[in-house]
Design a protein around this motif. Structure first.
Motif, short mmCIF file in Angstrom:
data_model
loop_
_atom_site.label_atom_id
_atom_site.label_comp_id
_atom_site.label_asym_id
_atom_site.label_seq_id
_atom_site.Cartn_x
_atom_site.Cartn_y
_atom_site.Cartn_z
N ILE A 31 52.93 31.66 63.55
CA ILE A 31 52.82 31.65 62.09
C ILE A 31 51.76 32.64 61.62
CG2 ILE A 31 51.45 30.14 60.55
CD1 ILE A 31 54.39 29.91 59.90
N LYS A 32 50.59 32.65 62.27
CA LYS A 32 49.51 33.56 61.88
C LYS A 32 49.96 35.01 62.04
CE LYS A 32 44.76 34.99 62.71
NZ LYS A 32 45.05 36.25 62.10
N ILE A 39 53.36 39.33 55.35
CA ILE A 39 53.07 38.80 54.02
C ILE A 39 51.75 39.31 53.45
CG2 ILE A 39 52.65 36.67 52.71
CD1 ILE A 39 54.67 35.31 54.59
N LEU A 40 50.68 39.33 54.26
CA LEU A 40 49.38 39.72 53.74
C LEU A 40 49.43 41.12 53.14
CD1 LEU A 40 46.72 38.42 56.27
CD2 LEU A 40 47.36 37.49 54.06
N ASP A 45 58.65 39.37 46.40
CA ASP A 45 59.55 38.87 45.37
C ASP A 45 60.44 37.79 45.99
OD1 ASP A 45 61.59 40.17 46.78
OD2 ASP A 45 61.53 41.92 45.49
N LEU A 46 61.22 37.13 45.18
CA LEU A 46 62.03 36.01 45.65
C LEU A 46 63.01 36.43 46.74
CD1 LEU A 46 62.57 33.03 45.31
CD2 LEU A 46 64.24 33.58 43.54
N CYS A 51 64.48 36.52 52.70
CA CYS A 51 64.68 37.30 53.94
C CYS A 51 63.62 36.94 54.98
CB CYS A 51 64.62 38.81 53.65
SG CYS A 51 66.01 39.40 52.69
N LEU A 52 62.36 36.80 54.54
CA LEU A 52 61.30 36.42 55.46
C LEU A 52 61.55 35.03 56.04
CD1 LEU A 52 58.12 37.72 53.59
CD2 LEU A 52 59.07 38.59 55.74
#
Length: 165
Positions: A31-32, A39-40, A45-46, A51-52
C-alpha cells in the motif's frame, strides 16, 4: 507449526507465527509503495481513481510458509547450514507482539558462487546440493521440499483464505 513471512527489503527476513501479522506487513508495504508511486504529488480525478483502484486490486498478495520443524531437522543433520533462523526474542516487545523471528544467511558458510542478491532459499538449496548431491531441496513451482515434506512454499491470498475456512 508453519511460519508466515512478509517480504521486506533487508538481508534479514521477518517471520511470524501469525498469518495475520504477516499479511499486515505484506499489505501495508505494498500500500505504501502504491501510494508513493501513484498518488502522492499527483492531481487525481474520479476517472484516475477508478483506474488506480483497478490496478491496486490486480495485485496478488502472497506470503511464504516455512515448516520450522522440518528446518530444525535439516539443521540437526547439517549443523553448518548457512540459513540461520533466530527464535522470538521474548525480551523484545515488538518481536514478541508480532510473534516474530528472523532468518538470515551466515556468509561465512555460503558457497563461493553465492551472490548477495540470491534469495535465502536459493543459497540454502545451492549449499545443500554442493555439500551432499544426493540430498537436495526439490523445487516444484512455488514449493521447496526436503525428505518428501514441504520446507517452504509461497501462498497467495486466495490459497490462504481457503485454508482458514
Amino acid at each position: 507449526m508453519g511460519w508466515q513471512m512478509a517480504l521486506l527489503s533487508t538481508s534479514y527476513l521477518d517471520w511470524s507465527y501469525s498469518v495475520y501479522v504477516a499479511l499486515y506487513f505484506a499489505f501495508t508495504s505494498y500500500i505504501k509503495q502504491f501510494v508513493d508511486d501513484n498518488i502522492l504529488d499527483q492531481h487525481i480525478d474520479l476517472c484516475k481513481m477508478h483506474c488506480l483502484r483497478d490496478d491496486f486490486n490486480k495485485h496478488k498478495y502472497c506470503i511464504y510458509r516455512l515448516n520450522k520443524t522440518l528446518y530444525d531437522e535439516l539443521k540437526n543433520q547439517y549443523p553448518k547450514l548457512p540459513l540461520i533462523v533466530s527464535d522470538t526474542d521474548h525480551k523484545n516487545e515488538r518481536m514478541e507482539s508480532q510473534q516474530g523471528l528472523l532468518s538470515s544467511i551466515d556468509s561465512t558458510k555460503v558457497n563461493d558462487n553465492a551472490k548477495i542478491q540470491d534469495s535465502q532459499i536459493k543459497i540454502l538449496a545451492d549449499w545443500l546440493q554442493s555439500n551432499n548431491p544426493d540430498d537436495f531441496l526439490k523445487q516444484s513451482g512455488d514449493k521447496y521440499s526436503w525428505n518428501n515434506e514441504t520446507l517452504l512454499e509461497k501462498n497467495n491470498l486466495q490459497t490462504i483464505a481457503k485454508r482458514s475456512k
